[in-house]
Structure formats: structure tokens, C-alpha cells
Design a protein around this motif. Sequence first.
Motif, PDB file in Angstrom:
ATOM      1  N   THR A  27       0.840  -1.202   0.000  1.00 31.50           N
ATOM      2  CA  THR A  27       0.000   0.000   0.000  1.00 31.50           C
ATOM      3  C   THR A  27       0.874   1.250   0.000  1.00 31.50           C
ATOM      4  OG1 THR A  27      -1.694  -1.154   1.289  1.00 31.50           O
ATOM      5  CG2 THR A  27      -1.795   1.250   1.254  1.00 31.50           C
ATOM      6  N   GLY A  28       0.699   2.111  -0.985  1.00 30.55           N
ATOM      7  CA  GLY A  28       1.435   3.368  -1.047  1.00 30.55           C
ATOM      8  C   GLY A  28       2.894   3.239  -1.425  1.00 30.55           C
ATOM      9  N   ASN A 115       7.672  -3.787   6.271  1.00 30.37           N
ATOM     10  CA  ASN A 115       6.605  -4.450   7.011  1.00 30.37           C
ATOM     11  C   ASN A 115       6.705  -5.944   6.756  1.00 30.37           C
ATOM     12  OD1 ASN A 115       4.874  -4.848   4.570  1.00 30.37           O
ATOM     13  ND2 ASN A 115       4.585  -2.638   4.732  1.00 30.37           N
ATOM     14  N   ASP A 159       4.708   1.073   9.060  1.00 38.26           N
ATOM     15  CA  ASP A 159       3.271   1.210   8.791  1.00 38.26           C
ATOM     16  C   ASP A 159       3.066   2.198   7.647  1.00 38.26           C
ATOM     17  OD1 ASP A 159       0.534   1.733   8.820  1.00 38.26           O
ATOM     18  OD2 ASP A 159       0.390   1.732  11.004  1.00 38.26           O
ATOM     19  N   PRO A 160       2.381   1.784   6.567  1.00 38.83           N
ATOM     20  CA  PRO A 160       2.134   2.708   5.451  1.00 38.83           C
ATOM     21  C   PRO A 160       1.440   4.002   5.875  1.00 38.83           C
ATOM     22  CG  PRO A 160       1.618   0.462   4.773  1.00 38.83           C
ATOM     23  CD  PRO A 160       1.890   0.420   6.250  1.00 38.83           C
ATOM     24  N   SER A 161       0.711   3.971   6.999  1.00 40.51           N
ATOM     25  CA  SER A 161       0.033   5.192   7.442  1.00 40.51           C
ATOM     26  C   SER A 161       1.024   6.275   7.872  1.00 40.51           C
ATOM     27  CB  SER A 161      -0.930   4.885   8.584  1.00 40.51           C
ATOM     28  OG  SER A 161      -0.228   4.503   9.750  1.00 40.51           O
ATOM     29  N   ASP A 162       2.302   5.909   8.051  1.00 39.58           N
ATOM     30  CA  ASP A 162       3.317   6.883   8.452  1.00 39.58           C
ATOM     31  C   ASP A 162       4.073   7.479   7.264  1.00 39.58           C
ATOM     32  OD1 ASP A 162       2.911   6.759  11.252  1.00 39.58           O
ATOM     33  OD2 ASP A 162       4.016   4.870  11.336  1.00 39.58           O
ATOM     34  N   TYR A 163       3.787   7.034   6.036  1.00 37.00           N
ATOM     35  CA  TYR A 163       4.516   7.545   4.867  1.00 37.00           C
ATOM     36  C   TYR A 163       4.327   9.050   4.709  1.00 37.00           C
ATOM     37  CZ  TYR A 163       4.992   2.646   3.251  1.00 37.00           C
ATOM     38  OH  TYR A 163       5.285   1.300   3.134  1.00 37.00           O
ATOM     39  N   GLU A 165       3.664  11.384   6.946  1.00 36.32           N
ATOM     40  CA  GLU A 165       4.414  12.164   7.934  1.00 36.32           C
ATOM     41  C   GLU A 165       5.912  12.116   7.642  1.00 36.32           C
ATOM     42  OE1 GLU A 165       4.879  12.852  12.763  1.00 36.32           O
ATOM     43  OE2 GLU A 165       3.688  11.164  12.017  1.00 36.32           O
ATOM     44  N   LYS A 188       7.085   2.441  17.902  1.00 36.22           N
ATOM     45  CA  LYS A 188       6.052   1.745  17.129  1.00 36.22           C
ATOM     46  C   LYS A 188       6.620   0.469  16.517  1.00 36.22           C
ATOM     47  CE  LYS A 188       2.431   2.807  13.758  1.00 36.22           C
ATOM     48  NZ  LYS A 188       1.801   3.904  12.952  1.00 36.22           N
ATOM     49  N   GLU A 221      -3.924  -3.916  18.691  1.00 34.58           N
ATOM     50  CA  GLU A 221      -3.720  -2.737  17.856  1.00 34.58           C
ATOM     51  C   GLU A 221      -4.731  -1.676  18.277  1.00 34.58           C
ATOM     52  OE1 GLU A 221      -3.603  -1.435  13.120  1.00 34.58           O
ATOM     53  OE2 GLU A 221      -3.877  -3.528  13.704  1.00 34.58           O
TER      54      GLU A 221
END
Length: 535
Positions: A27-28, A115, A159-163, A165, A188, A221
Motif C-alpha cells: 500500500t502506497g 513491514n 506502517d504505510p500510514s506513516d509515509y 508524515e 512503534k 492494535e
Amino acid sequence: MSPTPQHTSSPDLVPVARALISVSDKTGLVDLGKALAARGVEILSTGGSAKALLEAGVPVVEVGAHTGFPEMMDGRVKTLHPRIHGGILARRDLDSHTRAMDEHDIPGIDLVVVNLYPFEATVAQGADFATCIENIDIGGPSLIRGAAKNHDFVAIVTDPSDYAELLAQLDAGDGRTTLAFRRRLAAKAYARTGAYDSAIAAWFAGQLGEEYPHRIGFSGELKQTLRYGENPHQTAAFYTNGETRPGVATAAQLQGKELSYNNLNDTDAAFELVAEFERPAIAIIKHANPCGVAEGTDLHDAYARALACDPVSAFGGIIACNRTLDAATAEEIAKLFAEVVIAPDADEGARRVLAAKKNLRVLLTGAMPDPAAAGLSVKSLSGGYLVQTRDNGRIAAADLKVVTKRVPTAAELADLVFAFRVAKHVKSNAIVYAKGAATVGIGAGQMSRVDSSRIAAWKSADAATAAGLPEPGTRGSVVASDAFFPFADGLIAAAEAGVTAVIQPGGSVRDAEVIAAADERGLAMVFTGMRHFRH
């Protein structure tokens, strides 16, 4: 034990010149690779990650070319090399480390994006032993832990959610990351590898049949940071553990305010209770105890009968359904102030009706949990945990032992089974009066079982008076006790309330005394041999 090297204080801004990217979850990935390349970052990558980046036109140096060794052993060995781990672990402020980098031609790696193999998902899919073993990542955790340890100089993104930032940091810092950001990422990262190892250990113990291994790990989580805990002075959060059991953790919230700590706890109790029944059923819960439970010809019928048990306590409660919620039932629910409604689904009519109650939380789970399924329950104590299997015990009519002179009628037998299933979900000491597959009185959480019997009868009498009925619902009902009657007084109190039949586990040293009291009053009584304490 090796000596601790002396080094200077941690630097704040560290430039990112070289990154290692090796991800299972892509993802991403392409967007990240393009963004890093545009900022002049050299990218090292492996296998599928390298292939995806190259196909997207992102310049990549494959790890095999970087180390001089190809990937081997079906990909088991690719990043386990001094030119990779030396570049990650080297402290740039230690002369001995920088000399070693120069001597062995080890370029520094400033960013690691990794990951892990999808071990948890593989297990959840029911894969065989060999497939699960192959999905245990080795190189990934090593890279993550190494980068996290050396976070003074290396940023570790798991975590892709941190890309987003990460890229914002590089833009704000002219290609550099801050120490505070790197430390957050490191924390994390360790949490992720810890959870990963816990999942592997739990799976392996299960494969070996070790219900309670020597060491046990729990992981979760973060799903939601809550406004507060049971009380406003307590902080709280909701974590999920990856279990796919239908319920509050997996439900979709259709509408309403954010769920609170107490909402979540009570909703879980309500949904687990209503799952006990095969026919259409409703459970109304307050403070994790049922105010009323009923089966019916449909949900509309079940709701009316459940509410009648204790309409006063039902105010502000949780309503659980074991069928798709329909418009007619939703209209009745909308007349009551309720905190949460949970059901496997809701039809369009029900959704329209409940949408008018904007603060009402509506949760849809897609399915019902299996009350007989195995699982673990965990409770924290000072200095430790209590771990036990989920109470998935269930009693059917065929399991019951008649111990009195009078045998229960077919109608009594059905109500006895119903009442005992409800008692399983009532805080101990629990007493449940039922008639016609509906509760008519519930006594919960008392230190004395006879007090539970009396409280349930008293509440039933109050409900009858409020409804204008000529007599309490306990007249002609059956009664269930979650544990044995230690003395005959609890049974006598139930008899005085008007019951005709009793269900209890049995096993008291005074069973003969209790049976004699039942016989004296013409009651039918059955033993289950199974207790349902709930604390």
C-alpha cells in the motif's frame, strides 16, 4: 557482556541519503518510492518491492547488487548481510564504527521501510502448518529491530500510514528527520515486532497443544482512544487483537456518537448474551447485566417481552438483536432512550427510523458469534493476569438430571433451558425468573443468593404494578441459579415468588435438603452439573 561504547548526545536532524525498502504490504509503495527518488534518496530494495518500484519507473538498487550476494534459499536469505546491517547499525558519531564502515565499504542506510510477512493473516485463513512456518519473517524483524535500536541515526517505518508524515518531515527538514519523529517510529517498530512474535508464539503453542505455555504474550492494535474509562478521572483506549469473532471489535458503526468505555463493555455483554438463542431474540443490558431478555416469534415480539421485564432499568441501556433489525422493531426501540443498538444487520426501514436518533450508536456486525466457540478470557491483577478459556458451556434439555419427585413439563423444560442460558450472562450470584421464553425477574451480583432471589421477585412485582397486571410475572415461572443453592432459603424465596420449576448446577453438601424443600412445595427441579459464575 560487551563493553558499552561511548558516544556523544543524540543528534536531532539527520539527513536521509539512502533508504532500504522491503515490504509485504505494498500500500502506497510506488508513491513513496517516487517521492523519495524525487528528493534524491538512493533506494535499496528486494524481491517484489524492487520489482514494483522498477515497473513504476523508480530507480532502485537491488539488495543483491548492493551486497554482492544474490537472494538465495527461496528468499530466506537476502538482507542478512553485514553490508546491510552494518549500514543500519553503525553509529555515525563513533570513530570505531565509521572506520569499520570505511574499511569494509559499508555505506550508511538512513531510512528503513519494512513491514512483515503476513503471518497473522495466513493463520486466520486457516493455512496448513508448513505455509504458516514459511510466513514467519526473519530478515524483516532483524532489520526493524536494528534500525529501531539505532534510531539516533536511522528512521524505521513499519506502517504505510506513516509515509505521509515521513515525507512531511523530509520537506520541513530539507531532507532530514527529527529525533522526536525517529523515536516515535522506533517505539512503534518494537511494538510491531513484539506483537508479531506474540502471535507466532501463541500459534505455535496451539499447534503443540499447550493451552497455557510457560510464557504468554498479549498484543493488540489501537482502534480507538476513548474520552475516559469507567469514570471521568480514568483514561482508556480500545485495542483489537485480530480475532474475527463478530462483535463490537469487528462491527461497523452506522451512526451515533463515539462509543465510550462502558458502551463497549456493555455492548459486548449484550451481543454475547443474545447469541445464545436460535429463535429471534432481544437482550437489553445495563451495566453489563441484563434488564430483560426474550425470544419471540419475531424481533418485534421479543423486544416487547424483553422490555416488560424491567422497563425502568432499560432506560439508557444497550439493545442487542440476533436477527436483522426491521423497521417495526426499530420504531419501538426509538421510543426508548437507548445508548447502543447492535445487530448483525438492519434493513433500510430500520436504518431510516434510527437515523432520526442521531446520538444513538448503531453497530452492525454482519454475523452472530458462536456461543460454543473456544477462546481465551484475560483479566489483569496486580502483578499478573488471570487467563481462562471462554465460558462456552451450553446445556440442552437432554443434559438435565431430574432430582425431584415431579418431572418438569415440556413448557417448563424449555423455560428452564432458556433461563439457565440467561443466567450464564448475569453477574454472580445470579437468579433468573423466566416464563414463556422471557425473563420476568433478574437478581444480579449479590453476596447472598437468597438476596438475589428476593431482589428479582421484588423487581418483578414492581414491573407488574407499573404495567397494571394483576400479579407478578414470577407467578407460574421457572427459576435458574448460576450456581448451587448452598441452603434451601434461596429456593424457598423463589417458591414464595411463585415458581413451579428450578434449574441449578447441584453439587452442594446440602443438595438433599434443597431437594426436600422442592418436593415439599411440589416443585420440579433439575441439575445441570455445570456452573456459570460470572465476576
